[in-house]
Motif scaffolding. Structure first.
Motif, short mmCIF file in Angstrom:
data_model
loop_
_atom_site.label_atom_id
_atom_site.label_comp_id
_atom_site.label_asym_id
_atom_site.label_seq_id
_atom_site.Cartn_x
_atom_site.Cartn_y
_atom_site.Cartn_z
N ASN A 81 -2.08 0.37 6.69
CA ASN A 81 -1.58 -0.89 7.23
C ASN A 81 -0.74 -1.70 6.26
O ASN A 81 -0.68 -2.93 6.33
N HIS B 243 -16.63 -2.67 0.60
CA HIS B 243 -16.66 -1.82 1.80
C HIS B 243 -17.39 -0.49 1.58
O HIS B 243 -17.29 0.41 2.42
N LYS C 105 0.82 -1.21 0.00
CA LYS C 105 0.00 0.00 0.00
C LYS C 105 0.87 1.27 0.00
O LYS C 105 2.08 1.22 0.28
N ARG D 289 -2.39 -14.25 4.47
CA ARG D 289 -3.11 -13.57 5.55
C ARG D 289 -2.36 -13.73 6.88
O ARG D 289 -2.34 -12.82 7.70
N LEU E 102 -10.46 5.40 3.01
CA LEU E 102 -9.67 4.29 2.47
C LEU E 102 -9.34 4.52 1.00
O LEU E 102 -8.19 4.33 0.57
N ARG F 211 2.32 -6.35 9.09
CA ARG F 211 1.64 -5.21 9.70
C ARG F 211 2.22 -4.84 11.06
O ARG F 211 2.29 -3.65 11.40
N ILE G 153 -0.16 -3.42 3.71
CA ILE G 153 -0.32 -4.52 2.74
C ILE G 153 -1.78 -4.94 2.64
O ILE G 153 -2.53 -4.88 3.63
N HIS G 154 -2.18 -5.33 1.44
CA HIS G 154 -3.46 -6.01 1.20
C HIS G 154 -3.18 -7.44 0.81
O HIS G 154 -2.21 -7.72 0.09
N GLY G 155 -4.06 -8.35 1.20
CA GLY G 155 -4.05 -9.73 0.69
C GLY G 155 -5.46 -10.23 0.52
O GLY G 155 -6.33 -9.96 1.36
N ILE H 213 -4.64 1.32 11.67
CA ILE H 213 -5.61 0.36 11.12
C ILE H 213 -5.90 0.66 9.65
O ILE H 213 -6.19 -0.25 8.88
N GLU H 214 -5.84 1.92 9.25
CA GLU H 214 -6.06 2.24 7.83
C GLU H 214 -4.76 2.12 7.04
O GLU H 214 -4.72 1.45 5.99
N THR I 168 -5.60 -6.81 10.71
CA THR I 168 -5.88 -5.52 10.06
C THR I 168 -5.35 -4.35 10.88
O THR I 168 -4.72 -3.44 10.35
N PHE J 237 -15.43 4.06 6.84
CA PHE J 237 -14.04 4.39 6.47
C PHE J 237 -13.79 4.33 4.96
O PHE J 237 -12.67 4.56 4.52
N MET K 55 0.69 -11.41 6.76
CA MET K 55 0.28 -10.00 6.85
C MET K 55 0.04 -9.57 8.28
O MET K 55 0.37 -8.45 8.66
N TYR L 228 -12.30 -1.88 -3.68
CA TYR L 228 -12.82 -1.99 -2.31
C TYR L 228 -14.34 -1.79 -2.27
O TYR L 228 -14.89 -1.40 -1.23
P1 ATP Z 1 -7.19 -5.78 3.07
O1 ATP Z 1 -8.55 -6.05 2.44
O2 ATP Z 1 -6.62 -4.44 2.64
O3 ATP Z 1 -6.25 -6.92 2.87
P2 ATP Z 1 -8.20 -6.63 5.64
O4 ATP Z 1 -8.83 -7.73 4.86
O5 ATP Z 1 -7.29 -6.99 6.75
O6 ATP Z 1 -7.38 -5.66 4.66
P3 ATP Z 1 -10.72 -5.23 5.59
O7 ATP Z 1 -11.74 -5.37 6.66
O8 ATP Z 1 -10.96 -5.91 4.28
O9 ATP Z 1 -9.30 -5.65 6.22
O10 ATP Z 1 -10.50 -3.67 5.35
C1 ATP Z 1 -9.89 -3.20 4.17
C2 ATP Z 1 -8.97 -2.06 4.53
O11 ATP Z 1 -9.75 -0.95 4.99
C3 ATP Z 1 -8.01 -2.34 5.70
O12 ATP Z 1 -6.88 -3.05 5.31
C4 ATP Z 1 -7.67 -0.92 6.12
O13 ATP Z 1 -6.74 -0.30 5.22
C5 ATP Z 1 -9.02 -0.24 5.98
N1 ATP Z 1 -9.80 -0.33 7.23
C6 ATP Z 1 -10.43 -1.42 7.73
N2 ATP Z 1 -11.05 -1.14 8.90
C7 ATP Z 1 -10.82 0.17 9.13
C8 ATP Z 1 -11.19 1.08 10.16
N3 ATP Z 1 -11.95 0.68 11.19
N4 ATP Z 1 -10.77 2.36 10.08
C9 ATP Z 1 -10.02 2.78 9.02
N5 ATP Z 1 -9.64 1.98 8.00
C10 ATP Z 1 -10.02 0.70 8.06
#
Ligand code: ATP
Ligand code: MG
Length: 139
Positions: A112, A52, A9, A85, A61, A102, A114-116, A109-110, A91, A57, A88, A49
């Motif tokens: 963070n 979401h 990221k 996962r 995001l 991470r 890396i994505h997977g 939390i935002e 989250t 958020f 990584m 995304y």
């Molecule tokens: P990713 O999909 O990026 O691999 P993840 O699967 O661990 O991450 P998700 O719940 O899918 O987590 O959320 C996607 C992304 O949105 C998070 O990686 C983070 O960047 C952001 N995010 C998630 N929860 C929050 C939050 N409560 N506040 C701010 N940003 C958030």
């Protein structure tokens, strides 16, 4: 062998951690199948995304994911989706296990690092979203 999709990221690219993250992934048995640097457009980040879209958020995001370059990756190993996962970490970096990407590199939390992909089905969709079949074929 299984493929999964990952993004380094903008926070981690900007802070110069991309090389360390790639090294950690390789040392955990992942082979880099395809890799490309990109600056995501608003619509690319929104589409990626979209699951979401209703979350509070989401706007923040999408802004974060478009703020600077990212590194898009297709990764391969046995049980790749689940293993990525694990590598990584959680989250929220405050909850991430020692030695995970991470825990080592996430800012919040935002932001963070890396994505997977979270399941084999989403891995297939996300790989198709960013890579074509020639890029994903065995080299
Ligand atoms: P990713 O999909 O990026 O691999 P993840 O699967 O661990 O991450 P998700 O719940 O899918 O987590 O959320 C996607 C992304 O949105 C998070 O990686 C983070 O960047 C952001 N995010 C998630 N929860 C929050 C939050 N409560 N506040 C701010 N940003 C958030
Ligand atoms: Mg997710």
């Amino acid at each position: 062998m299984q493929k999964t999709f990952s993004i380094i990221k903008p926070d981690a690219v900007k802070s110069g951690k991309a090389g360390n993250i790639l090294a950690l992934l390789e040392s955990n048995g992942f082979r880099i199948v395809a890799l490309r640097m990109a600056k995501l457009s608003q619509s690319q980040a929104e589409g990626f995304y979209a699951v979401h879209a209703e979350r509070p958020f989401y706007g923040s995001l999408v802004k974060f994911m478009t703020e600077g370059p990212v590194i898009l990756m297709a990764l391969e190993r046995e049980d790749a989706v689940k293993k990525l996962r694990e590598v990584m970490g959680a989250t929220n970096p405050a909850n991430a296990a020692e030695g995970t990407v991470r825990k080592l590199y996430a800012e919040s939390i935002e932001r963070n690092a890396i994505h997977g992909s979270d399941a084999p089905e989403t891995a297939a969709q996300e790989l198709q979203y960013f890579f074509n079949n020639i890029e994903l074929s065995q080299l």
